[in-house]
Design an enzyme around this catalytic site. Structure first.
Site, PDB file in Angstrom:
ATOM      1  CG  HIS A 266      -3.743  -2.645 -16.906  1.00 55.47           C
ATOM      2  ND1 HIS A 266      -3.050  -1.713 -16.163  1.00 55.47           N
ATOM      3  CD2 HIS A 266      -4.462  -3.377 -16.009  1.00 55.47           C
ATOM      4  CE1 HIS A 266      -3.345  -1.864 -14.875  1.00 55.47           C
ATOM      5  NE2 HIS A 266      -4.191  -2.862 -14.756  1.00 55.47           N
TER       6      HIS A 266
ATOM      7  CD  GLU B 259      -4.116  -4.731 -11.020  1.00 55.59           C
ATOM      8  OE1 GLU B 259      -4.192  -4.581 -12.247  1.00 55.59           O
ATOM      9  OE2 GLU B 259      -4.853  -4.108 -10.213  1.00 55.59           O
TER      10      GLU B 259
HETATM   11  C1  DHB Z   1     -10.721  -2.532 -12.994  1.00 53.64           C
HETATM   12  C2  DHB Z   1      -9.691  -2.698 -12.080  1.00 53.64           C
HETATM   13  C3  DHB Z   1      -8.368  -2.667 -12.501  1.00 53.64           C
HETATM   14  O1  DHB Z   1      -7.301  -2.848 -11.673  1.00 53.64           O
HETATM   15  C4  DHB Z   1      -8.073  -2.437 -13.840  1.00 53.64           C
HETATM   16  O2  DHB Z   1      -6.770  -2.347 -14.201  1.00 53.64           O
HETATM   17  C5  DHB Z   1      -9.084  -2.290 -14.774  1.00 53.64           C
HETATM   18  C6  DHB Z   1     -10.425  -2.337 -14.344  1.00 53.64           C
HETATM   19  C7  DHB Z   1     -12.155  -2.537 -12.554  1.00 53.64           C
HETATM   20  O3  DHB Z   1     -12.451  -2.905 -11.409  1.00 53.64           O
HETATM   21  O4  DHB Z   1     -13.002  -2.109 -13.345  1.00 53.64           O
HETATM   22 FE    FE Z   2      -5.408  -3.066 -12.891  1.00 54.11          FE
END
Ligand code: DHB
Ligand code: FE
Length: 280
Positions: A59, A240
């Site tokens: 990310h 994802e």
């Molecule tokens: C959230 C979910 C994710 O897959 C991510 O990479 C970052 C944050 C969330 O729901 O806060």
């Molecule tokens: Fe994520």
């Protein structure tokens, strides 16, 4: 020869890291999420994997928007976690398996997957937290790892069909590794969620459940959809689920469901967990 024992797919919401650090497993908000894991721990105790291959999306910790490989495989002796700004504790380094990494890289390139190879690689919450959920009691992850990154962050993204083919080729590559090892596949991300924009908070339990069920008997089901259709059905970050698909595609032959769990919400996300065993 190596043998794939099964796959575990799980959400990787960063807040899980804060919940673990604060021992909130029995807190009413978190309990329905953490309660999914003991049956999976019991199965891990039975199959005792020697190696774990983790399919996840970075990310912005290791790859930023300026350089974004579609597929990348780690080939380092060790992978460090680092502060991503979510306020979660940094986990100890994860051991690598360079022998399996290079075998997988050679096999995948021979099968026309043009990968980025990473002899140094930082791993973010999408890699570290699922492993902490699987082995919560060990001070550091007791099983050595091979990270496989799929870009689900910066368009253009690989299609579901392409990720299915990657997973299948990855499974075949692992099965041809000339070591007598038991290999677990882990896929992380999803399920439906959208973190920002007009549809922030969007989730789609009906689609998530259909997708989870499809992975057991009909794993190609979701490849009928374009990425735009998947985003429409699951939210911008719901894409994802591509990692879940690739992880399932890596399993040879028929699979059985070991355990699954689905709970809304964790942060902004419909959280899912699905462990599948390869039938001998
Ligand atoms: C959230 C979910 C994710 O897959 C991510 O990479 C970052 C944050 C969330 O729901 O806060
Ligand atoms: Fe994520």
């Amino acid at each position: 020869m190596a043998r794939i024992v099964g796959a575990i797919n799980t959400s990787h919401v960063p807040a899980i890291g804060r919940a673990i650090a604060a021992n909130l497993q029995d807190d009413p908000y978190w309990k329905p999420f953490f309660d999914g894991f003991p049956p999976v721990h019991a199965w891990l105790d039975k199959v005792r994997p020697d190696v774990v291959v983790v399919l996840y999306n970075d990310h912005g910790l290791n790859f930023f928007l300026d350089k974004m490989p579609t597929f990348a495989v780690g080939a380092a002796p060790e992978y460090h976690n680092a502060d991503e700004g979510w306020g979660i504790p940094t986990l100890p380094p994860f051991k690598g398996v360079p022998g399996l990494s290079w075998h997988v890289i050679n096999e995948l390139v021979a099968r026309e997957f043009d990968l980025t190879t990473c002899q140094e690689m930082l791993v973010d919450h999408a890699f570290s937290l699922p492993l902490k959920l699987l082995w919560p009691d060990a001070p550091s992850c007791p099983v050595p790892t091979v990270p496989v990154c799929i870009n689900t962050v910066q368009y253009p993204l690989p299609s579901a069909r392409r990720c299915y083919k990657l997973g299948k080729a990855l499974g075949e590559a692992i099965a041809s590794w000339d070591e007598d090892k038991r290999v677990l596949i882990v896929g992380t991300g999803g399920l439906s969620h959208q973190l920002d924009g007009e549809r922030a908070g969007f989730v789609n339990p009906a689609f998530d459940k259909a997708f989870m069920d499809s992975l057991i008997d009909n794993p190609e089901w979701v490849t009928q959809y374009s990425n735009e259709e998947i985003v429409e059905k699951t939210g911008t970050q719901g894409i994802e689920l591509l990692m879940w698909l690739a992880a399932r595609a890596a399993l040879p032959g028929k699979v059985s469901r070991v355990h699954s769990n689905y709970h809304i919400p964790i942060s902004n996300t419909a959280s899912g967990l699905l462990a599948m065993a390869c039938e001998d």
